[in-house]
Write an enzyme that holds these catalytic residues in place. Structure first.
Site, mmCIF file in Angstrom:
data_model
loop_
_atom_site.group_PDB
_atom_site.id
_atom_site.type_symbol
_atom_site.label_atom_id
_atom_site.label_comp_id
_atom_site.label_asym_id
_atom_site.label_seq_id
_atom_site.Cartn_x
_atom_site.Cartn_y
_atom_site.Cartn_z
ATOM 1 N N ASP A 68 0.868 -1.110 0.014
ATOM 2 C CA ASP A 68 -0.133 0.097 0.081
ATOM 3 C C ASP A 68 0.951 1.154 0.143
ATOM 4 O O ASP A 68 0.509 2.298 -0.708
ATOM 5 C CB ASP A 68 -1.029 -0.162 1.364
ATOM 6 C CG ASP A 68 -1.959 -0.896 1.027
ATOM 7 O OD1 ASP A 68 -2.178 -1.406 -0.031
ATOM 8 O OD2 ASP A 68 -2.876 -1.008 2.011
ATOM 9 N N GLY A 69 1.939 1.298 0.644
ATOM 10 C CA GLY A 69 2.823 2.531 0.709
ATOM 11 C C GLY A 69 3.411 2.955 -0.599
ATOM 12 O O GLY A 69 3.664 3.772 -1.246
ATOM 13 N N ASP A 176 -4.995 10.211 3.986
ATOM 14 C CA ASP A 176 -5.419 11.153 5.174
ATOM 15 C C ASP A 176 -4.437 12.180 5.191
ATOM 16 O O ASP A 176 -3.200 12.392 4.735
ATOM 17 C CB ASP A 176 -5.340 10.681 6.429
ATOM 18 C CG ASP A 176 -4.223 9.591 6.664
ATOM 19 O OD1 ASP A 176 -2.861 9.996 6.496
ATOM 20 O OD2 ASP A 176 -4.419 8.435 7.320
ATOM 21 N N ALA A 240 -6.660 9.745 20.538
ATOM 22 C CA ALA A 240 -6.466 9.851 21.967
ATOM 23 C C ALA A 240 -6.763 11.291 22.578
ATOM 24 O O ALA A 240 -5.878 11.979 23.224
ATOM 25 C CB ALA A 240 -5.060 9.351 22.335
ATOM 26 N N GLN A 275 3.737 11.030 5.362
ATOM 27 C CA GLN A 275 4.821 11.762 5.305
ATOM 28 C C GLN A 275 4.898 13.159 6.025
ATOM 29 O O GLN A 275 3.759 14.098 5.676
ATOM 30 C CB GLN A 275 5.230 12.033 3.603
ATOM 31 C CG GLN A 275 5.254 10.556 3.055
ATOM 32 C CD GLN A 275 6.730 10.103 3.146
ATOM 33 O OE1 GLN A 275 7.699 10.948 3.864
ATOM 34 N NE2 GLN A 275 7.120 8.995 2.778
#
Length: 385
Positions: A68-69, A176, A240, A275
């Site tokens: 996927d990367g 994202d 979180a 990145q």
């Protein structure tokens, strides 16, 4: 499809990827197609997507060989050039690639002969209150053996910019955009706005905006929903958060998500598809929204996203559901849908229809008969776990 130029993005650390690249080059030579390796590491530096695409001669097809990367890297190049992208699966999880490596030349033949369809995937882009910058010491901080950082994104010159709406950035995110803390002992405090209205002020480890394609990546790990890659939506997920409301929010594709770093916050890194592309300080903001264009992904067979989700995530059945009986059988649809369902998508039924047309006598891989158990979904669509 007429293929004049082909860009090749290869995971050089995998022998099978290197071998498959040789097969792709041989196919290109046999079909008189220009084939260019796109390698951002060759001179020890990193290049922007525009520089990479220009160096590759503006290919109209990008082939990725890896996981996927590798696909994400190739997809950003394809989106920049409005090219098609074909992902060959050599990864360990693999939600984005589905062409088995043994079938790479067959897949290229299918593209060349127009025997394919195109998935259109929503992409993200962004504006910022100022140009994004990477501090001089960031290189050492973020070097996880992954090579040099990508350069900060350039400002788009073809879009209006001012102090109120900020500067438009040359950013394309397939998965994202993430705003995350830089210091372990200090969360980021961020005001989150959707369509210009304040949703809430968050204190969290990170806040992210994902595409439907990226919903199974970082957002999923942070408790976000799984969204069909065919959907048009943005997924905002806090990571979180130090507050009771910790749910994701799914917005319409025309609703932008704004993230403003508040006064008492620590600095925050801006990451695009994993990145780091810059660091913002209190008072800065970024706006994340759907890009006007879509990623065009080559699809050779109907996509079995939910079958892949079950297998790749090792989903198991609830003990209470099967304690006194047998697991749910695979739902094998063999009859044409009724008229009131004909507008819905049944990818596996479509695959069985295509298979029946290719093998009308029921031989060599024809669809299951009523007496036969249906094959697992990954066997029917040719993907591998």
């Amino acid at each position: 499809m007429t293929v004049n130029g082909l860009g090749l993005v290869v995971h050089g650390g995998r022998t099978e990827a290197v071998d498959a690249a040789g097969a792709v080059r041989a196919w290109a030579a046999a079909h008189d197609v220009r084939c260019t390796d796109i390698d951002v590491w060759h001179d020890g530096g990193r290049h922007s997507s525009g520089e990479e695409v220009a160096a590759a001669g503006d290919p109209d097809l990008i082939v990725t060989l890896g996981g996927d990367g590798t696909f994400l890297r190739g997809a950003r190049l394809a989106a920049r050039n409005d090219a098609l992208v074909l992902g060959v699966d050599l990864g360990r999880v693999g939600f984005l690639t589905d062409v088995p490596v043994r079938s790479v030349t067959d897949a290229l033949d299918a593209v060349y002969e127009d025997r394919f369809s195109v998935d259109h995937r929503l992409l993200l882009t962004m504006r910022s209150s100022r140009r994004l910058e990477v501090p001089a010491d960031m290189e050492d901080l973020m070097q996880y053996g992954r090579g040099p950082l990508l350069p900060p994104p350039q400002v788009r010159t073809d879009c209006e910019q001012d102090t109120e709406w900020g500067v438009p950035l040359h950013i394309t995110a397939v998965n994202d955009v993430v705003l995350e803390k830089l210091s372990r002992d200090r969360q980021v405090s961020v005001g989150v706005y959707i369509s210009g209205r304040l949703l809430a002020s968050y204190s969290a480890d990170a806040l992210l905006v994902a595409t439907p394609t990226g919903s199974t990546a970082y957002s999923f790990a942070a408790g976000g929903p799984v969204v069909s890659p065919c959907a048009e939506a943005l997924v905002f997920t806090p990571v979180a958060p130090h507050m009771a409301f910790d749910r994701s929010v799914v917005t319409a594709p025309d609703e932008a998500v704004g993230l403003r770093v508040l006064e008492r916050s620590g600095p925050a890194a801006v990451s695009v598809d994993g990145q780091v592309r810059g660091v913002v300080q209190p008072g800065d903001w970024i706006g994340v929204y759907a890009a006007p264009s879509r990623l065009r992904v080559v699809r050779l067979a109907p996509m079995d996203f939910y079958g892949r989700l079950r297998e790749r995530m090792n989903l198991t059945d609830a003990p209470a559901a099967v304690a006194d009986g047998t697991p749910a059988p695979l739902w094998s649809l063999t009859a044409p849908p009724p008229g009131d369902l004909d507008h819905l998508s049944f990818p596996l039924l479509d695959a069985q229809r295509a298979q029946a047309q290719a093998c009308p006598d029921g031989e060599d891989g024809a669809g299951p008969t009523p007496e036969e158990p249906a094959a697992p979904s990954h066997a029917r669509d040719g993907s591998r776990p």
